[in-house]
Design an enzyme around this catalytic site. Structure first.
Site, PDB file in Angstrom:
ATOM      1  N   GLN A  71       0.826  -1.216   0.000  1.00 46.65           N
ATOM      2  CA  GLN A  71       0.000   0.000   0.000  1.00 46.65           C
ATOM      3  C   GLN A  71       0.860   1.266   0.000  1.00 46.65           C
ATOM      4  O   GLN A  71       0.352   2.366  -0.224  1.00 46.65           O
ATOM      5  CB  GLN A  71      -0.972  -0.019   1.181  1.00 46.65           C
ATOM      6  CG  GLN A  71      -2.017  -1.137   1.045  1.00 46.65           C
ATOM      7  CD  GLN A  71      -2.956  -1.237   2.228  1.00 46.65           C
ATOM      8  OE1 GLN A  71      -3.009  -0.351   3.076  1.00 46.65           O
ATOM      9  NE2 GLN A  71      -3.712  -2.331   2.298  1.00 46.65           N
ATOM     10  N   TYR A 131      -1.713 -10.418   2.527  1.00 46.05           N
ATOM     11  CA  TYR A 131      -2.913 -11.094   2.027  1.00 46.05           C
ATOM     12  C   TYR A 131      -2.993 -11.240   0.514  1.00 46.05           C
ATOM     13  O   TYR A 131      -3.937 -11.826   0.003  1.00 46.05           O
ATOM     14  CB  TYR A 131      -4.189 -10.430   2.565  1.00 46.05           C
ATOM     15  CG  TYR A 131      -4.358  -8.949   2.252  1.00 46.05           C
ATOM     16  CD1 TYR A 131      -4.971  -8.527   1.085  1.00 46.05           C
ATOM     17  CD2 TYR A 131      -3.924  -7.987   3.155  1.00 46.05           C
ATOM     18  CE1 TYR A 131      -5.145  -7.176   0.814  1.00 46.05           C
ATOM     19  CE2 TYR A 131      -4.089  -6.639   2.900  1.00 46.05           C
ATOM     20  CZ  TYR A 131      -4.703  -6.231   1.727  1.00 46.05           C
ATOM     21  OH  TYR A 131      -4.864  -4.905   1.467  1.00 46.05           O
ATOM     22  N   ARG A 215     -15.456 -10.060   8.743  1.00 45.08           N
ATOM     23  CA  ARG A 215     -16.117  -9.993   7.430  1.00 45.08           C
ATOM     24  C   ARG A 215     -15.602 -11.083   6.495  1.00 45.08           C
ATOM     25  O   ARG A 215     -16.350 -11.693   5.768  1.00 45.08           O
ATOM     26  CB  ARG A 215     -15.779  -8.669   6.707  1.00 45.08           C
ATOM     27  CG  ARG A 215     -16.241  -7.413   7.307  1.00 45.08           C
ATOM     28  CD  ARG A 215     -16.108  -6.251   6.297  1.00 45.08           C
ATOM     29  NE  ARG A 215     -14.796  -6.077   5.677  1.00 45.08           N
ATOM     30  CZ  ARG A 215     -13.790  -5.409   6.227  1.00 45.08           C
ATOM     31  NH1 ARG A 215     -13.922  -4.869   7.411  1.00 45.08           N
ATOM     32  NH2 ARG A 215     -12.633  -5.263   5.589  1.00 45.08           N
ATOM     33  N   GLU A 242     -12.839  -1.310  12.692  1.00 42.91           N
ATOM     34  CA  GLU A 242     -12.236  -0.119  12.076  1.00 42.91           C
ATOM     35  C   GLU A 242     -13.334   0.808  11.544  1.00 42.91           C
ATOM     36  O   GLU A 242     -13.179   2.020  11.573  1.00 42.91           O
ATOM     37  CB  GLU A 242     -11.289  -0.531  10.934  1.00 42.91           C
ATOM     38  CG  GLU A 242     -10.579   0.659  10.272  1.00 42.91           C
ATOM     39  CD  GLU A 242      -9.587   0.247   9.194  1.00 42.91           C
ATOM     40  OE1 GLU A 242      -9.553  -0.945   8.841  1.00 42.91           O
ATOM     41  OE2 GLU A 242      -8.856   1.129   8.719  1.00 42.91           O
ATOM     42  N   HIS A 276      -6.852  -1.902  15.255  1.00 39.62           N
ATOM     43  CA  HIS A 276      -7.764  -0.744  15.218  1.00 39.62           C
ATOM     44  C   HIS A 276      -8.665  -0.640  16.457  1.00 39.62           C
ATOM     45  O   HIS A 276      -8.437   0.218  17.276  1.00 39.62           O
ATOM     46  CB  HIS A 276      -8.606  -0.686  13.935  1.00 39.62           C
ATOM     47  CG  HIS A 276      -7.815  -0.639  12.681  1.00 39.62           C
ATOM     48  ND1 HIS A 276      -6.890   0.348  12.441  1.00 39.62           N
ATOM     49  CD2 HIS A 276      -7.780  -1.468  11.592  1.00 39.62           C
ATOM     50  CE1 HIS A 276      -6.330   0.146  11.259  1.00 39.62           C
ATOM     51  NE2 HIS A 276      -6.842  -0.954  10.732  1.00 39.62           N
ATOM     52  N   ASP A 327       0.489   0.438   9.050  1.00 40.03           N
ATOM     53  CA  ASP A 327      -0.670  -0.008   8.269  1.00 40.03           C
ATOM     54  C   ASP A 327      -0.501   0.267   6.771  1.00 40.03           C
ATOM     55  O   ASP A 327       0.186  -0.477   6.089  1.00 40.03           O
ATOM     56  CB  ASP A 327      -1.937   0.650   8.863  1.00 40.03           C
ATOM     57  CG  ASP A 327      -3.215  -0.017   8.396  1.00 40.03           C
ATOM     58  OD1 ASP A 327      -3.144  -0.915   7.546  1.00 40.03           O
ATOM     59  OD2 ASP A 327      -4.302   0.360   8.873  1.00 40.03           O
TER      60      ASP A 327
END
Ligand code: ZN
Length: 438
Positions: A71, A131, A215, A242, A276, A327
């Site tokens: 990210q 992931y 989730r 979160e 979170h 993160d």
């Protein structure tokens, strides 16, 4: 044996001067040696090397408990509008598009640069919550651990200590199959996920289990992964609370909130870290406290994504151990990350020194504990403190840097966290080996 001789060393008794830090061959701290013994200078053993660090103060290395390294590519890019009202969920579309572009070589190169940036900022360990496992269409690479191995290679090349938090992912949301852009995150079965865990453990990789979220993973997976974590004494990390939408869909599907569901599935415990907990309510916080679960806060990312301000005062009142993560890697600076924790807490409660529970203490020492000791414990790493037997993961800060002008031993940690940035980091060691110097 090698000895470092900085101007100050931060120990469990606070700052100490005239102390040598002895580094053993095995990458650990052999001990802290007073430079003067019975009025005479300590005599180095034959063959030992002394490295003087004038004008430097030595701290334990910071631990970045929660990173999604790829990210980093979104930095700057993801500030452009995606929709009329941008939120976490529209940002996630940009993140998924970036994830689709990855292949093992692109991931290795991006990770190596980012891990070097982490080291230069003073992070000596990273918990990489990984992931993006498979090809874009969901077919495994050969071997299926290829993407994970790209990260491990990048960490070796950069010189950072990495704990691979291998994510389990199965679906988009409660009762909803995975979206097309999530297929490369997903495993067809729990057995396929655990096979990859076992293959990496067989290679000697430092690993943690990481069911992505309530989730993304069904209850039977959560129970089985938690049991595996207890059986093999491995850290378990999971995102929770979160975003309010996650809590609403959990309530609708299961009749309870995400951290309540984790308790029901026996996921919480001293080896577990919840990432979170931004919108955790009183009962969820009590469950975290009772189970001695750690909470990892990611203040710069939570700010960037508009997640909300975590219930800092209640987290502290419950005695929950707090750690930090970069993160999304929109910023890499442990001083800034920890400053944001305290500052956003001040904005939430209209009060100063929110993270400090002792009436006569300033925040600096507690922020350092969150950034180092709590983070190391969350990843199952024997670092986080400068004492004999711990890993020799160290950071030297430049006491002559203009940002620190006016420091005193009493105020130095507060000067670092409230008046400085990672630019004061002068040198970094991992396992006793110097991996960065400014
Ligand atoms: Zn995350």
């Amino acid at each position: 044996m090698r000895y470092l001789w900085p101007e100050y060393v931060y120990t469990s008794q606070g700052w100490q001067s005239d102390v040598l830090v002895a580094l053993a061959e095995d990458g650990r701290i052999a001990g802290l040696q007073p430079r003067v013994v019975a009025g005479r200078p300590f005599v180095l053993p034959a063959g030992a090397v002394l490295e003087r660090l004038p004008g430097k103060a030595l701290l334990p290395g910071f631990v970045n408990v929660h990173s999604h390294v790829f990210q980093r590519a979104l930095r700057g890019q993801a500030q452009r509008p995606v929709s009329g009202r941008d939120t976490f969920w529209s940002w996630r579309q940009a993140m998924y598009a970036e994830a689709q572009r990855l292949d093992p070589e692109r991931l290795r190169v991006l990770a190596r640069v980012t891990y070097r940036e982490m080291l230069a900022a003073g992070y000596t360990t990273v918990g990489e919550f990984h992931y993006v496992h498979h090809r874009p269409d969901g077919r495994p690479y050969s071997p299926p651990t290829l993407m994970a191995e790209a990260l491990l290679q990048a960490a070796r090349e950069a010189g950072i200590r990495l704990v691979l938090l291998l994510a389990a992912y199965m679906r988009n949301d409660f009762g909803q199959p995975a979206l097309e852009e999530q297929r490369r995150f997903c495993d067809p079965s729990l057995a396929a996920y655990l096979e990859r865990v076992e293959a990496l453990r067989a290679l000697g990789v430092a690993i943690g289990l990481a069911p992505h979220s309530v989730r993304a993973v069904p209850e039977d997976w959560l129970r089985a992964i938690a049991a595996y974590s207890r059986q093999h004494r491995l850290p378990l990390h999971i995102h929770a609370d979160e975003q309010p939408a996650e809590i609403e869909s959990c309530l609708a599907a299961c009749g309870c909130r995400p951290i309540e569901l984790l308790a029901r599935c026996e996921v919480l415990g001293p080896q577990t870290t919840v990432v979170h907990a931004t919108h955790a309510d009183g009962n969820e916080l009590a469950l975290l406290a009772d189970s001695r679960t750690t909470v990892c806060l990611c203040p710069t990312t939570e700010g960037d994504l508009g997640d909300g301000i975590p219930p800092y005062r209640e987290l502290r009142a419950q005695g929950i151990a707090l750690a930090i993560g970069s993160d999304s890697n929109t910023r890499l600076d442990p001083f800034e990350e920890l400053r944001w924790a305290e500052y956003t807490a001040r904005l939430r409660y209209g009060q100063r020194r929110v993270l400090v529970t002792e009436p006569d203490a300033s925040p600096g020492p507690y922020l350092l504990t969150c950034g180092c000791e709590h983070g190391a414990a969350a990843l199952g790493v024997e670092g986080g403190r400068l004492e004999a037997g711990r890993l020799a993961d160290l950071v030297a800060v430049d006491l002559e840097h203009p940002m620190l002008q006016g420091w005193t031993p009493d105020s130095l940690l507060d000067s670092l966290f409230f008046g400085a940035s990672a630019e004061v980091v002068a040198a970094v060691w991992v396992a006793g080996r110097q991996v960065y110097t400014r």
